[in-house]
Write a protein that holds these residues in place. Structure first.
Motif, PDB file in Angstrom:
ATOM      1  N   VAL A 119       0.881  -1.170   0.000  1.00 35.10           N
ATOM      2  CA  VAL A 119       0.000   0.000   0.000  1.00 35.10           C
ATOM      3  C   VAL A 119       0.915   1.214   0.000  1.00 35.10           C
ATOM      4  O   VAL A 119       1.782   1.343   0.854  1.00 35.10           O
ATOM      5  CB  VAL A 119      -0.929   0.005   1.226  1.00 35.10           C
ATOM      6  CG1 VAL A 119      -1.790   1.259   1.250  1.00 35.10           C
ATOM      7  CG2 VAL A 119      -1.799  -1.254   1.235  1.00 35.10           C
ATOM      8  N   ASP A 120       0.711   2.108  -0.960  1.00 37.55           N
ATOM      9  CA  ASP A 120       1.646   3.231  -1.081  1.00 37.55           C
ATOM     10  C   ASP A 120       1.444   4.275   0.017  1.00 37.55           C
ATOM     11  O   ASP A 120       0.447   4.278   0.745  1.00 37.55           O
ATOM     12  CB  ASP A 120       1.641   3.818  -2.487  1.00 37.55           C
ATOM     13  CG  ASP A 120       0.614   4.903  -2.733  1.00 37.55           C
ATOM     14  OD1 ASP A 120      -0.198   5.200  -1.851  1.00 37.55           O
ATOM     15  OD2 ASP A 120       0.636   5.463  -3.835  1.00 37.55           O
ATOM     16  N   PHE A 166       8.264   1.055  -4.474  1.00 39.28           N
ATOM     17  CA  PHE A 166       7.073   0.238  -4.256  1.00 39.28           C
ATOM     18  C   PHE A 166       7.102  -1.009  -5.144  1.00 39.28           C
ATOM     19  O   PHE A 166       6.656  -2.074  -4.728  1.00 39.28           O
ATOM     20  CB  PHE A 166       5.803   1.067  -4.477  1.00 39.28           C
ATOM     21  CG  PHE A 166       5.691   2.189  -3.488  1.00 39.28           C
ATOM     22  CD1 PHE A 166       5.345   1.941  -2.175  1.00 39.28           C
ATOM     23  CD2 PHE A 166       5.986   3.493  -3.861  1.00 39.28           C
ATOM     24  CE1 PHE A 166       5.275   2.971  -1.244  1.00 39.28           C
ATOM     25  CE2 PHE A 166       5.913   4.525  -2.944  1.00 39.28           C
ATOM     26  CZ  PHE A 166       5.563   4.261  -1.632  1.00 39.28           C
ATOM     27  N   LEU A 167       7.644  -0.863  -6.339  1.00 36.27           N
ATOM     28  CA  LEU A 167       7.838  -2.040  -7.204  1.00 36.27           C
ATOM     29  C   LEU A 167       8.855  -2.981  -6.583  1.00 36.27           C
ATOM     30  O   LEU A 167       8.679  -4.205  -6.616  1.00 36.27           O
ATOM     31  CB  LEU A 167       8.303  -1.600  -8.596  1.00 36.27           C
ATOM     32  CG  LEU A 167       7.394  -0.641  -9.352  1.00 36.27           C
ATOM     33  CD1 LEU A 167       8.056  -0.198 -10.652  1.00 36.27           C
ATOM     34  CD2 LEU A 167       6.030  -1.256  -9.607  1.00 36.27           C
ATOM     35  N   ASP A 168       9.914  -2.410  -5.998  1.00 36.22           N
ATOM     36  CA  ASP A 168      10.942  -3.219  -5.332  1.00 36.22           C
ATOM     37  C   ASP A 168      10.320  -4.076  -4.230  1.00 36.22           C
ATOM     38  O   ASP A 168      10.590  -5.273  -4.124  1.00 36.22           O
ATOM     39  CB  ASP A 168      12.033  -2.331  -4.722  1.00 36.22           C
ATOM     40  CG  ASP A 168      12.829  -1.532  -5.738  1.00 36.22           C
ATOM     41  OD1 ASP A 168      12.765  -1.852  -6.947  1.00 36.22           O
ATOM     42  OD2 ASP A 168      13.509  -0.574  -5.318  1.00 36.22           O
ATOM     43  N   SER A 219       9.254  -1.816   2.925  1.00 32.09           N
ATOM     44  CA  SER A 219      10.710  -1.913   3.005  1.00 32.09           C
ATOM     45  C   SER A 219      11.159  -0.827   3.972  1.00 32.09           C
ATOM     46  O   SER A 219      10.369   0.033   4.368  1.00 32.09           O
ATOM     47  CB  SER A 219      11.347  -1.693   1.627  1.00 32.09           C
ATOM     48  OG  SER A 219      11.133  -0.359   1.190  1.00 32.09           O
ATOM     49  N   GLU A 220      12.415  -0.858   4.325  1.00 30.01           N
ATOM     50  CA  GLU A 220      12.943   0.224   5.158  1.00 30.01           C
ATOM     51  C   GLU A 220      12.713   1.565   4.460  1.00 30.01           C
ATOM     52  O   GLU A 220      12.358   2.549   5.099  1.00 30.01           O
ATOM     53  CB  GLU A 220      14.437   0.006   5.432  1.00 30.01           C
ATOM     54  CG  GLU A 220      14.738  -1.202   6.294  1.00 30.01           C
ATOM     55  CD  GLU A 220      14.236  -1.080   7.724  1.00 30.01           C
ATOM     56  OE1 GLU A 220      14.040   0.047   8.216  1.00 30.01           O
ATOM     57  OE2 GLU A 220      14.028  -2.136   8.345  1.00 30.01           O
ATOM     58  N   ALA A 231      -0.558  -7.613  -5.064  1.00 29.12           N
ATOM     59  CA  ALA A 231      -1.040  -6.340  -5.600  1.00 29.12           C
ATOM     60  C   ALA A 231      -0.365  -5.167  -4.908  1.00 29.12           C
ATOM     61  O   ALA A 231       0.140  -5.283  -3.789  1.00 29.12           O
ATOM     62  CB  ALA A 231      -2.549  -6.232  -5.426  1.00 29.12           C
ATOM     63  N   ILE A 232      -0.403  -4.038  -5.613  1.00 26.15           N
ATOM     64  CA  ILE A 232      -0.029  -2.741  -5.063  1.00 26.15           C
ATOM     65  C   ILE A 232      -1.298  -1.906  -5.081  1.00 26.15           C
ATOM     66  O   ILE A 232      -1.983  -1.827  -6.110  1.00 26.15           O
ATOM     67  CB  ILE A 232       1.058  -2.046  -5.911  1.00 26.15           C
ATOM     68  CG1 ILE A 232       2.344  -2.873  -5.936  1.00 26.15           C
ATOM     69  CG2 ILE A 232       1.331  -0.634  -5.375  1.00 26.15           C
ATOM     70  CD1 ILE A 232       3.399  -2.353  -6.920  1.00 26.15           C
ATOM     71  N   VAL A 233      -1.626  -1.291  -3.944  1.00 22.55           N
ATOM     72  CA  VAL A 233      -2.795  -0.418  -3.857  1.00 22.55           C
ATOM     73  C   VAL A 233      -2.278   1.009  -3.807  1.00 22.55           C
ATOM     74  O   VAL A 233      -1.516   1.378  -2.916  1.00 22.55           O
ATOM     75  CB  VAL A 233      -3.642  -0.744  -2.610  1.00 22.55           C
ATOM     76  CG1 VAL A 233      -4.856   0.180  -2.538  1.00 22.55           C
ATOM     77  CG2 VAL A 233      -4.080  -2.212  -2.630  1.00 22.55           C
TER      78      VAL A 233
END
Length: 136
Positions: free
Chosen positions: A8-9, A96-98, A40-41, A107-109
Motif C-alpha cells: 500500500v503506497d 514500491f515495485l521493489d 521496506s525500510e 497487488a499494489i494499492v
C-alpha cells in the motif's frame, strides 16, 4: 485469505490516518484483514518523513502520527530488497515495485498514476483503493 501479500503506497496510508472514513481507509483496513502488508525500510522511512511534515499539524498532532507509524510497524512485514527496478516514470515510486517483487506481492494499492500506468507489473496487479475494495 491471509495469503494475500500487499503493498500500500504512502499516500493511501496517509489518507487512512487523515480521513478514517474514506475509501482509502476502507482499502487499507481491508488489506490488513485479508492479507499481509509489505514494506521496506525505504517505504517505511518515507512514510515517517512525510508524516513528520508540519503541514499535517493542523489535521493530526505529531504524537498521533508517530503512534500511527508505531502501530503500522506491528502489522507489516519488512521485505529485504535484493532486486531493484527502474520501471516507473517517477523514479521515487520504484521503491514500491521493489517491495512488491521482492516480497512476492499479489497487488499494489495506490492512487499514483505513475504506478497505475504499469498495471500489471511482473504479474503483480496495481490498482486504486476503489478497485481494491470493489474487486470481485
Amino acid at each position: 485469505m491471509r495469503d494475500l501479500r500487499l503493498v500500500v503506497d504512502t499516500n493511501v496510508l496517509i489518507s487512512r490516518l487523515l480521513l478514517p472514513r474514506s475509501l482509502a481507509a476502507r482499502a487499507v483496513d481491508l488489506a490488513i484483514v485479508e492479507g499481509r502488508l509489505l514494506v521496506s525500510e525505504a517505504t517505511l522511512s518515507e512514510l515517517a518523513c512525510v508524516l513528520a511534515r508540519p503541514k499535517f499539524d493542523r489535521y493530526v498532532d505529531i504524537e498521533d502520527r508517530q503512534e500511527f507509524i508505531r502501530h503500522l510497524a506491528t502489522l507489516v512485514e519488512v521485505v529485504t530488497i535484493l532486486q531493484r527496478f527502474q520501471a516507473c516514470r517517477d523514479p521515487k515510486d520504484d521503491m514500491f515495485l521493489d517491495v512488491a517483487v521482492n516480497g512476492q506481492a499479489s497487488a499494489i494499492v495506490t492512487g499514483d498514476a505513475d504506478l497505475l500506468a504499469l498495471d500489471p507489473f511482473m504479474e503483480i496487479r496495481i490498482m486504486t483503493p476503489a478497485r481494491w475494495v470493489d474487486r470481485s
